[in-house]
Design an enzyme around this catalytic site. Structure first.
Site, PDB file in Angstrom:
ATOM      1  N   SER A 143       0.993  -1.278  -0.033  1.00 54.89           N
ATOM      2  CA  SER A 143      -0.069  -0.053  -0.133  1.00 54.89           C
ATOM      3  C   SER A 143       0.791   1.295  -0.111  1.00 54.89           C
ATOM      4  O   SER A 143       1.818   1.111   0.256  1.00 54.89           O
ATOM      5  CB  SER A 143      -0.783   0.126   1.319  1.00 54.89           C
ATOM      6  N   TYR A 156      -3.553  -0.667  10.040  1.00 54.70           N
ATOM      7  CA  TYR A 156      -3.362  -0.901   8.499  1.00 54.70           C
ATOM      8  C   TYR A 156      -1.966  -0.367   8.167  1.00 54.70           C
ATOM      9  O   TYR A 156      -1.474  -1.171   7.282  1.00 54.70           O
ATOM     10  CB  TYR A 156      -4.408  -0.189   7.873  1.00 54.70           C
TER      11      TYR A 156
END
Ligand code: NAD
Length: 251
Positions: A143, A156
């Site tokens: 990410s 996350y």
């Protein structure tokens, strides 16, 4: 001349392939010639239809990746069904949003267990098979939060930063043994993962304004990088994280 991006005869496991980026990656790998083993919690009929329309073979494995319990069975089932496992794409992932001061232990554990712990232990199980054969490709879906902090998503960011680190560690251990481990860092894509952001008019337009390409990514934008990293074209590529982000990180 042979096409270095050709995946004919290769067997690819894609986790979370029922929707979003996993589905986009499964379709792209199938279009390049790979057979697809789609791993997920729910029905994957749409992905099956797309893979089969591309002429690919398809096998579905139902598994909940929030625990390590099914991981070895995924590798065993793949090898039993197709005879080998050549490509693993660790795509399944979740996100939980709350301010850091309010973030719960449950939201921490849920995200770390799925995004990081299961990705590592599935890589380990697949890696043992690949190392024995002296070849294999692992592609982790990282990410922008592998590079940046973000806000309101502490577990996350920790999971995706951890996944980038693991990508490099596994590459260091396995590069000399025929197994490539790399990652893709998607930018902002139109999937379930970003639904809350897209529904927030302020965040949504602030994000869009910062993307040099001038648009959010679509699942069909991600597959090319996955095909590259899964193919012989990437045989000398190890431990890298390729951003597919419309230029976000260049800014
Ligand atoms: P998505 O929510 O549509 O897809 C997530 C997939 O993971 C789904 O198939 C879901 O079923 C699966 N999954 C989640 N928990 C699971 C579990 N316990 N067991 C089995 N499968 C499980 O969102 P997406 O955007 O397609 O996400 C795919 C990956 O891309 C994730 O790792 C996500 O973090 C990453 N990512 C997405 C974006 C984005 O902008 N959409 C950006 C960067 C990274």
């Amino acid at each position: 001349m042979t096409n270095p991006f050709d995946l004919s005869g290769r067997i690819a496991v894609v986790t979370g392939a029922n929707t979003g980026l996993g589905q986009g990656i499964a379709l792209a790998l199938a279009q390049a010639g790979a057979a697809i083993v789609a791993v997920g919690r729910s029905a994957m009929d749409e992905t099956r239809a797309g893979v089969e329309a591309a002429g690919g073979r398809f096998h579905e494995i139902r598994a909940d990746l929030s625990t390590t319990e099914p991981l070895q069975a995924i590798v065993d089932d793949t090898v039993a069904h197709f005879g080998a496992l050549d490509i693993l794409v660790n795509n399944a992932g979740i996100i939980r949003r709350a301010d850091a001061v309010d973030f719960t232990e449950a939201d921490w554990d849920a995200v770390i267990d799925t995004n990081l712990k299961s990705a590592f232990f599935l890589s380990q199980a697949a890696g043992r098979h690949m190392l024995e054969r002296g070849r294999g490709k692992i592609v982790n879906i990282a990410s922008l939060l592998s590079f940046q902090g973000g806000i309101r998503i502490p577990s996350y960011t920790a999971s995706k930063s951890g996944l980038a680190g693991l990508t490099k560690l596994l590459a260091c251990e396995w590069a000399g043994r025929g197994v490539n481990v790399n990652a893709i860092a998607p930018g902002y894509f139109v999937t379930n993962n970003t639904q809350a952001l897209r529904e927030d008019p302020e965040r949504s337009s602030a994000i869009l304004a910062r993307i040099p390409a001038g648009r959010w990514g679509e699942p069909s934008d991600i597959g090319g990088a996955a095909v590259f990293l899964a193919s012989a074209a990437a045989d000398y590529v190890h431990g890298t994280v390729i951003a597919v982000d419309g230029g976000w990180l260049a800014r």
